[in-house]
Enzyme design. Structure first.
Site, mmCIF file in Angstrom:
data_model
loop_
_atom_site.group_PDB
_atom_site.id
_atom_site.type_symbol
_atom_site.label_atom_id
_atom_site.label_comp_id
_atom_site.label_asym_id
_atom_site.label_seq_id
_atom_site.Cartn_x
_atom_site.Cartn_y
_atom_site.Cartn_z
ATOM 1 N N CYS A 90 12.706 48.904 68.297
ATOM 2 C CA CYS A 90 13.620 49.908 68.703
ATOM 3 C C CYS A 90 12.956 51.181 68.986
ATOM 4 C CB CYS A 90 15.050 49.778 68.298
ATOM 5 S SG CYS A 90 16.019 48.144 68.550
ATOM 6 N N HIS A 356 20.863 49.949 75.787
ATOM 7 C CA HIS A 356 19.621 50.371 74.803
ATOM 8 C C HIS A 356 18.578 49.402 75.411
ATOM 9 C CE1 HIS A 356 17.039 50.459 71.699
ATOM 10 N NE2 HIS A 356 17.572 49.593 70.763
ATOM 11 N N CYS A 386 17.240 53.459 64.475
ATOM 12 C CA CYS A 386 17.054 52.526 63.606
ATOM 13 C C CYS A 386 16.305 51.628 64.409
ATOM 14 C CB CYS A 386 18.377 51.914 63.025
ATOM 15 S SG CYS A 386 19.204 50.970 64.343
#
Length: 400
Positions: A90, A356, A386
Protein backbone atom coordinates in the site's frame (compact mmCIF):
# COMPACT_ATOMS: atom_id res chain seq x y z
CA UNK A 1 21.13 18.68 -3.25
CA UNK A 2 17.42 19.17 -2.61
CA UNK A 3 14.61 17.30 -4.38
CA UNK A 4 11.54 19.24 -5.43
CA UNK A 5 8.02 18.35 -6.53
CA UNK A 6 6.91 20.47 -9.47
CA UNK A 7 3.39 19.10 -9.77
CA UNK A 8 1.16 16.08 -9.15
CA UNK A 9 -1.75 14.74 -11.18
CA UNK A 10 -4.19 11.93 -10.44
CA UNK A 11 -7.11 10.31 -12.18
CA UNK A 12 -10.57 10.12 -10.72
CA UNK A 13 -11.15 6.92 -8.78
CA UNK A 14 -13.59 4.39 -10.22
CA UNK A 15 -15.16 1.53 -8.29
CA UNK A 16 -12.90 -1.50 -8.54
CA UNK A 17 -15.44 -4.08 -9.63
CA UNK A 18 -17.28 -5.25 -12.75
CA UNK A 19 -19.76 -2.39 -12.40
CA UNK A 20 -17.04 0.24 -12.01
CA UNK A 21 -16.84 2.93 -14.67
CA UNK A 22 -13.12 2.41 -15.28
CA UNK A 23 -13.15 -1.36 -15.79
CA UNK A 24 -12.83 -0.90 -19.56
CA UNK A 25 -9.72 1.28 -19.13
CA UNK A 26 -6.47 -0.66 -18.84
CA UNK A 27 -3.96 0.24 -16.14
CA UNK A 28 -1.48 1.16 -18.89
CA UNK A 29 -4.01 3.65 -20.22
CA UNK A 30 -4.67 5.06 -16.73
CA UNK A 31 -0.93 5.60 -16.26
CA UNK A 32 -0.55 7.06 -19.73
CA UNK A 33 -3.35 9.55 -19.17
CA UNK A 34 -1.71 11.08 -16.07
CA UNK A 35 1.63 11.27 -17.88
CA UNK A 36 0.03 12.96 -20.87
CA UNK A 37 -1.96 15.31 -18.62
CA UNK A 38 1.28 16.40 -16.96
CA UNK A 39 2.87 17.05 -20.35
CA UNK A 40 -0.10 19.00 -21.67
CA UNK A 41 -0.57 21.05 -18.51
CA UNK A 42 2.97 22.40 -18.59
CA UNK A 43 3.93 22.03 -22.25
CA UNK A 44 6.58 19.77 -20.79
CA UNK A 45 9.75 18.99 -22.75
CA UNK A 46 9.44 15.24 -22.25
CA UNK A 47 12.98 14.68 -23.49
CA UNK A 48 14.17 16.00 -20.13
CA UNK A 49 12.29 13.31 -18.15
CA UNK A 50 14.71 10.43 -17.56
CA UNK A 51 12.68 7.77 -15.80
CA UNK A 52 9.21 6.67 -14.74
CA UNK A 53 8.86 4.97 -11.35
CA UNK A 54 5.45 3.43 -10.72
CA UNK A 55 4.14 1.63 -7.67
CA UNK A 56 1.87 -1.30 -8.45
CA UNK A 57 0.89 -4.09 -6.08
CA UNK A 58 -0.79 -6.66 -8.34
CA UNK A 59 1.93 -7.12 -10.94
CA UNK A 60 0.18 -9.79 -12.99
CA UNK A 61 -2.11 -9.83 -16.02
CA UNK A 62 -2.66 -6.27 -17.30
CA UNK A 63 -0.22 -4.95 -14.70
CA UNK A 64 2.63 -7.37 -15.43
CA UNK A 65 5.81 -7.00 -17.51
CA UNK A 66 6.99 -3.73 -15.96
CA UNK A 67 3.93 -1.53 -16.40
CA UNK A 68 6.04 1.58 -15.75
CA UNK A 69 8.08 0.99 -18.91
CA UNK A 70 4.95 -0.02 -20.79
CA UNK A 71 3.30 3.28 -19.83
CA UNK A 72 6.48 5.20 -20.62
CA UNK A 73 6.52 3.69 -24.10
CA UNK A 74 2.81 4.33 -24.65
CA UNK A 75 2.88 7.89 -23.31
CA UNK A 76 4.55 9.50 -26.31
CA UNK A 77 7.32 10.93 -24.12
CA UNK A 78 9.94 9.26 -26.34
CA UNK A 79 11.91 6.04 -26.65
CA UNK A 80 14.59 7.40 -24.33
CA UNK A 81 12.28 7.17 -21.33
CA UNK A 82 13.02 4.31 -18.94
CA UNK A 83 10.63 2.76 -16.44
CA UNK A 84 10.71 0.67 -13.28
CA UNK A 85 7.83 -0.82 -11.29
CA UNK A 86 8.08 -1.32 -7.53
CA UNK A 87 5.97 -2.95 -4.86
CA UNK A 88 5.90 -1.80 -1.25
CA UNK A 89 2.28 -2.91 -1.02
CA UNK A 90 0.00 0.00 0.00
CA UNK A 91 2.97 2.35 0.35
CA UNK A 92 4.09 1.86 -3.25
CA UNK A 93 2.83 5.17 -4.66
CA UNK A 94 4.64 7.14 -1.97
CA UNK A 95 7.72 4.92 -2.10
CA UNK A 96 8.08 5.72 -5.80
CA UNK A 97 8.17 9.46 -5.02
CA UNK A 98 10.63 8.88 -2.18
CA UNK A 99 12.92 6.86 -4.45
CA UNK A 100 12.72 9.56 -7.12
CA UNK A 101 13.64 12.17 -4.50
CA UNK A 102 16.57 10.03 -3.36
CA UNK A 103 17.84 9.72 -6.95
CA UNK A 104 17.65 13.49 -7.36
CA UNK A 105 19.31 14.21 -4.01
CA UNK A 106 22.15 11.85 -4.92
CA UNK A 107 22.69 13.54 -8.26
CA UNK A 108 22.06 10.30 -10.18
CA UNK A 109 18.92 11.69 -11.88
CA UNK A 110 17.66 15.19 -12.65
CA UNK A 111 13.98 14.75 -13.50
CA UNK A 112 11.69 11.77 -12.81
CA UNK A 113 7.97 11.05 -13.14
CA UNK A 114 6.98 8.99 -10.09
CA UNK A 115 3.64 7.68 -8.88
CA UNK A 116 1.56 4.55 -9.14
CA UNK A 117 -1.36 2.69 -10.64
CA UNK A 118 -3.84 -0.02 -9.68
CA UNK A 119 -6.75 -1.36 -11.68
CA UNK A 120 -8.52 -3.39 -9.04
CA UNK A 121 -11.47 -4.11 -11.31
CA UNK A 122 -9.18 -5.86 -13.81
CA UNK A 123 -6.55 -7.32 -11.47
CA UNK A 124 -8.21 -8.45 -8.25
CA UNK A 125 -6.40 -7.91 -4.97
CA UNK A 126 -4.36 -10.99 -4.15
CA UNK A 127 -4.08 -12.18 -7.77
CA UNK A 128 -0.31 -12.25 -7.43
CA UNK A 129 -0.38 -14.76 -4.54
CA UNK A 130 2.91 -14.87 -2.64
CA UNK A 131 4.59 -16.87 0.08
CA UNK A 132 3.65 -14.51 2.91
CA UNK A 133 -0.01 -15.31 2.43
CA UNK A 134 0.00 -18.67 0.66
CA UNK A 135 2.85 -20.66 2.21
CA UNK A 136 1.97 -22.19 5.63
CA UNK A 137 5.66 -22.57 6.47
CA UNK A 138 5.89 -18.76 6.44
CA UNK A 139 2.41 -17.76 7.62
CA UNK A 140 2.15 -20.08 10.64
CA UNK A 141 5.41 -19.23 12.46
CA UNK A 142 4.88 -15.56 11.60
CA UNK A 143 1.35 -15.50 13.05
CA UNK A 144 0.32 -13.82 9.81
CA UNK A 145 -3.36 -12.96 9.47
CA UNK A 146 -5.43 -11.08 6.87
CA UNK A 147 -5.39 -7.28 7.16
CA UNK A 148 -9.01 -7.10 8.27
CA UNK A 149 -8.19 -9.27 11.28
CA UNK A 150 -5.22 -7.01 12.02
CA UNK A 151 -7.49 -3.96 11.92
CA UNK A 152 -9.95 -5.58 14.30
CA UNK A 153 -7.04 -6.59 16.54
CA UNK A 154 -5.94 -2.95 16.72
CA UNK A 155 -9.48 -1.90 17.66
CA UNK A 156 -9.70 -4.64 20.30
CA UNK A 157 -6.27 -4.04 21.81
CA UNK A 158 -6.48 -0.25 21.95
CA UNK A 159 -10.17 0.15 22.76
CA UNK A 160 -11.76 1.58 19.62
CA UNK A 161 -15.44 0.71 19.62
CA UNK A 162 -17.80 0.09 16.72
CA UNK A 163 -19.26 3.54 17.38
CA UNK A 164 -15.76 5.10 17.20
CA UNK A 165 -14.88 3.60 13.84
CA UNK A 166 -18.31 4.27 12.35
CA UNK A 167 -18.18 7.91 13.43
CA UNK A 168 -14.76 8.25 11.80
CA UNK A 169 -16.08 6.70 8.57
CA UNK A 170 -19.04 9.06 8.56
CA UNK A 171 -16.66 12.00 8.93
CA UNK A 172 -14.62 10.78 5.95
CA UNK A 173 -17.70 10.63 3.75
CA UNK A 174 -18.95 14.05 4.82
CA UNK A 175 -15.55 15.70 4.34
CA UNK A 176 -15.18 14.16 0.88
CA UNK A 177 -18.69 15.29 -0.02
CA UNK A 178 -17.87 18.89 0.89
CA UNK A 179 -14.51 18.73 -0.90
CA UNK A 180 -16.21 17.45 -4.04
CA UNK A 181 -18.88 20.14 -3.88
CA UNK A 182 -16.30 22.90 -3.37
CA UNK A 183 -13.93 21.63 -6.09
CA UNK A 184 -10.97 21.04 -3.78
CA UNK A 185 -9.49 18.12 -5.75
CA UNK A 186 -7.49 20.36 -8.06
CA UNK A 187 -4.92 17.74 -9.07
CA UNK A 188 -7.64 15.40 -10.36
CA UNK A 189 -8.30 14.72 -14.03
CA UNK A 190 -11.19 12.85 -15.71
CA UNK A 191 -10.54 9.55 -17.48
CA UNK A 192 -11.39 9.35 -21.18
CA UNK A 193 -11.82 6.52 -23.68
CA UNK A 194 -9.88 5.94 -26.92
CA UNK A 195 -12.07 8.53 -28.64
CA UNK A 196 -11.33 11.17 -26.03
CA UNK A 197 -14.83 11.00 -24.58
CA UNK A 198 -15.22 11.25 -20.82
CA UNK A 199 -15.71 7.90 -19.06
CA UNK A 200 -15.65 9.25 -15.50
CA UNK A 201 -15.15 12.78 -14.20
CA UNK A 202 -15.70 12.40 -10.45
CA UNK A 203 -14.62 10.02 -7.71
CA UNK A 204 -17.18 7.24 -7.96
CA UNK A 205 -17.24 5.96 -4.39
CA UNK A 206 -18.25 9.07 -2.42
CA UNK A 207 -21.59 8.45 -0.68
CA UNK A 208 -23.16 11.75 0.48
CA UNK A 209 -26.18 9.89 1.86
CA UNK A 210 -24.09 8.04 4.46
CA UNK A 211 -25.42 8.15 8.02
CA UNK A 212 -24.03 6.86 11.28
CA UNK A 213 -27.22 4.85 11.70
CA UNK A 214 -26.77 3.25 8.28
CA UNK A 215 -23.16 2.32 9.06
CA UNK A 216 -24.27 0.77 12.36
CA UNK A 217 -26.52 -1.65 10.47
CA UNK A 218 -23.70 -3.13 8.36
CA UNK A 219 -22.42 -6.56 9.33
CA UNK A 220 -18.74 -6.98 10.31
CA UNK A 221 -16.71 -8.16 7.33
CA UNK A 222 -14.14 -10.29 9.13
CA UNK A 223 -16.06 -12.00 11.95
CA UNK A 224 -16.72 -15.26 10.13
CA UNK A 225 -13.18 -15.36 8.74
CA UNK A 226 -11.79 -14.86 12.23
CA UNK A 227 -13.88 -17.65 13.74
CA UNK A 228 -14.18 -20.24 10.96
CA UNK A 229 -10.61 -19.96 9.59
CA UNK A 230 -9.08 -19.62 13.05
CA UNK A 231 -7.44 -16.24 12.48
CA UNK A 232 -8.82 -14.80 15.72
CA UNK A 233 -6.99 -17.55 17.60
CA UNK A 234 -3.78 -16.81 15.68
CA UNK A 235 -3.99 -13.12 16.60
CA UNK A 236 -4.75 -13.86 20.26
CA UNK A 237 -1.86 -16.34 20.38
CA UNK A 238 0.47 -13.44 19.46
CA UNK A 239 -1.38 -10.97 21.71
CA UNK A 240 -2.70 -13.04 24.66
CA UNK A 241 -3.62 -9.88 26.57
CA UNK A 242 -6.51 -9.52 24.10
CA UNK A 243 -9.19 -11.92 25.36
CA UNK A 244 -11.51 -11.57 22.36
CA UNK A 245 -11.30 -9.94 18.93
CA UNK A 246 -14.11 -7.41 18.58
CA UNK A 247 -14.98 -7.33 14.88
CA UNK A 248 -15.84 -3.69 14.24
CA UNK A 249 -14.76 -3.17 10.63
CA UNK A 250 -17.00 -3.55 7.59
CA UNK A 251 -17.28 -2.25 4.04
CA UNK A 252 -18.42 1.17 5.27
CA UNK A 253 -15.49 1.93 7.58
CA UNK A 254 -12.72 0.30 5.55
CA UNK A 255 -11.01 1.58 2.42
CA UNK A 256 -12.98 1.16 -0.79
CA UNK A 257 -11.58 -0.93 -3.64
CA UNK A 258 -11.08 1.35 -6.64
CA UNK A 259 -9.13 1.93 -9.87
CA UNK A 260 -6.82 4.89 -10.43
CA UNK A 261 -3.39 6.27 -11.26
CA UNK A 262 -1.25 9.21 -10.17
CA UNK A 263 2.04 10.83 -11.11
CA UNK A 264 4.30 13.48 -9.58
CA UNK A 265 7.12 15.31 -11.33
CA UNK A 266 10.22 15.22 -9.11
CA UNK A 267 13.52 16.88 -9.88
CA UNK A 268 16.36 19.21 -9.02
CA UNK A 269 16.10 22.99 -8.97
CA UNK A 270 18.23 23.15 -12.12
CA UNK A 271 15.96 20.66 -13.89
CA UNK A 272 13.02 22.91 -13.11
CA UNK A 273 14.81 25.91 -14.55
CA UNK A 274 15.63 23.92 -17.68
CA UNK A 275 11.95 23.10 -18.32
CA UNK A 276 10.61 26.42 -17.11
CA UNK A 277 8.82 25.12 -14.01
CA UNK A 278 8.97 26.51 -10.51
CA UNK A 279 8.94 23.89 -7.73
CA UNK A 280 5.84 23.78 -5.55
CA UNK A 281 7.26 21.69 -2.68
CA UNK A 282 10.56 20.39 -1.34
CA UNK A 283 10.83 16.83 -0.04
CA UNK A 284 11.97 17.40 3.52
CA UNK A 285 12.11 13.84 4.90
CA UNK A 286 11.13 10.25 4.11
CA UNK A 287 11.05 7.28 6.48
CA UNK A 288 9.88 3.68 6.82
CA UNK A 289 9.28 1.48 9.85
CA UNK A 290 8.57 -2.21 10.33
CA UNK A 291 6.08 -3.83 12.72
CA UNK A 292 5.19 -7.43 13.48
CA UNK A 293 3.03 -9.07 10.77
CA UNK A 294 0.14 -9.95 13.08
CA UNK A 295 -0.92 -6.47 14.15
CA UNK A 296 0.67 -5.34 10.88
CA UNK A 297 -0.95 -1.91 10.43
CA UNK A 298 0.58 0.12 13.28
CA UNK A 299 3.65 1.36 11.39
CA UNK A 300 2.22 4.81 10.64
CA UNK A 301 3.02 6.35 14.00
CA UNK A 302 6.63 5.14 14.25
CA UNK A 303 7.36 5.97 10.59
CA UNK A 304 5.92 9.47 11.00
CA UNK A 305 7.87 10.09 14.21
CA UNK A 306 11.03 8.89 12.46
CA UNK A 307 10.41 11.28 9.55
CA UNK A 308 9.78 14.16 11.96
CA UNK A 309 13.04 13.43 13.77
CA UNK A 310 14.87 13.27 10.43
CA UNK A 311 13.49 16.71 9.52
CA UNK A 312 14.19 18.17 12.96
CA UNK A 313 10.49 18.84 13.44
CA UNK A 314 7.70 18.15 15.91
CA UNK A 315 4.19 16.99 15.04
CA UNK A 316 2.97 20.51 15.89
CA UNK A 317 5.13 21.86 13.04
CA UNK A 318 3.02 19.98 10.46
CA UNK A 319 0.07 21.94 9.12
CA UNK A 320 -1.85 19.08 7.46
CA UNK A 321 -1.63 15.28 7.57
CA UNK A 322 -2.82 12.74 5.03
CA UNK A 323 -3.12 9.33 6.70
CA UNK A 324 -4.38 6.57 4.45
CA UNK A 325 -7.72 5.26 5.68
CA UNK A 326 -7.03 1.58 5.16
CA UNK A 327 -9.34 0.91 8.12
CA UNK A 328 -10.82 3.42 10.54
CA UNK A 329 -9.06 2.03 13.61
CA UNK A 330 -5.70 2.33 11.85
CA UNK A 331 -6.09 6.11 11.58
CA UNK A 332 -7.42 6.46 15.13
CA UNK A 333 -4.35 4.63 16.43
CA UNK A 334 -2.01 6.67 14.22
CA UNK A 335 -3.43 9.98 15.44
CA UNK A 336 -2.96 8.82 19.02
CA UNK A 337 0.63 7.67 18.37
CA UNK A 338 1.65 10.89 16.65
CA UNK A 339 -0.31 13.08 19.07
CA UNK A 340 -2.45 14.98 16.59
CA UNK A 341 -6.05 16.08 16.31
CA UNK A 342 -8.50 14.95 13.63
CA UNK A 343 -8.97 18.58 12.57
CA UNK A 344 -5.57 18.45 10.84
CA UNK A 345 -5.99 14.97 9.34
CA UNK A 346 -7.62 14.05 6.02
CA UNK A 347 -9.49 17.32 5.85
CA UNK A 348 -10.99 16.36 2.46
CA UNK A 349 -11.89 12.81 3.46
CA UNK A 350 -9.86 9.72 2.79
CA UNK A 351 -9.85 6.23 1.34
CA UNK A 352 -13.00 5.18 3.22
CA UNK A 353 -14.92 7.65 1.07
CA UNK A 354 -12.67 8.03 -1.97
CA UNK A 355 -11.10 4.59 -2.29
CA UNK A 356 -7.62 3.08 -2.12
CA UNK A 357 -6.10 2.07 -5.49
CA UNK A 358 -3.24 0.25 -3.80
CA UNK A 359 -0.20 1.20 -5.87
CA UNK A 360 -1.37 4.75 -6.58
CA UNK A 361 -2.74 5.98 -3.25
CA UNK A 362 0.48 7.36 -1.76
CA UNK A 363 1.04 9.66 -4.71
CA UNK A 364 -2.63 10.64 -4.73
CA UNK A 365 -2.43 11.69 -1.08
CA UNK A 366 0.65 13.74 -1.88
CA UNK A 367 -1.21 15.69 -4.56
CA UNK A 368 -4.18 16.17 -2.25
CA UNK A 369 -2.12 17.70 0.55
CA UNK A 370 -0.16 19.87 -1.89
CA UNK A 371 -3.36 21.39 -3.25
CA UNK A 372 -4.87 21.91 0.19
CA UNK A 373 -1.75 23.48 1.69
CA UNK A 374 -1.65 25.99 -1.14
CA UNK A 375 -5.38 26.65 -0.91
CA UNK A 376 -5.09 27.41 2.82
CA UNK A 377 -1.75 29.25 2.45
CA UNK A 378 -0.04 26.75 4.76
CA UNK A 379 3.46 25.31 4.56
CA UNK A 380 4.11 21.73 5.66
CA UNK A 381 2.41 18.40 5.06
CA UNK A 382 3.01 14.82 6.14
CA UNK A 383 1.75 11.88 4.09
CA UNK A 384 1.74 8.41 5.63
CA UNK A 385 0.32 4.94 5.01
CA UNK A 386 0.20 1.62 6.82
CA UNK A 387 1.51 -1.28 4.76
CA UNK A 388 0.68 -4.98 4.57
CA UNK A 389 3.08 -7.44 6.14
CA UNK A 390 3.94 -4.99 8.89
CA UNK A 391 5.36 -1.67 7.64
CA UNK A 392 4.69 2.05 7.64
CA UNK A 393 5.90 4.87 5.40
CA UNK A 394 5.91 8.64 5.84
CA UNK A 395 7.04 11.65 3.80
CA UNK A 396 7.24 15.30 4.82
CA UNK A 397 7.00 18.04 2.22
CA UNK A 398 7.51 21.77 2.61
CA UNK A 399 6.05 24.48 0.43
CA UNK A 400 8.54 26.48 -1.60
Amino acid sequence: MDAYIFDAVRTVRGKGNKRGSLMSITPTELSTQVLQAMQKKHDLDTGKVEDVILGCVGQVKDQAANIAKTAAQHSGYGDHLCGVTLNRFCGSGLESVNQAAAYVKSGFRDLIAAGGVESMSRVAMGSDGGGMFMDPSIAIPGNIVPQGISADLIASKYGYSRADVDQFAYSSQMRATVAEKEGRFKSRIPVVDINGLSVLNTDENIRPSTTVEGLANLKPSFEMMGAMAGFDAVAIDRYPEVEIIEHVHHAGNSSAIVDGAAIALVGSKQAGEDIGLKPRFRVRAAAIHGTDPTIMLTGIGPASIKALKQAGMNASDIDLFEINEAFAAVVLKAMEDIGIDHSKVNVNGGAIALGHPLGATGCMLLGTVMDELESRDLSTGLVTLCIGGGMGIATIIERV
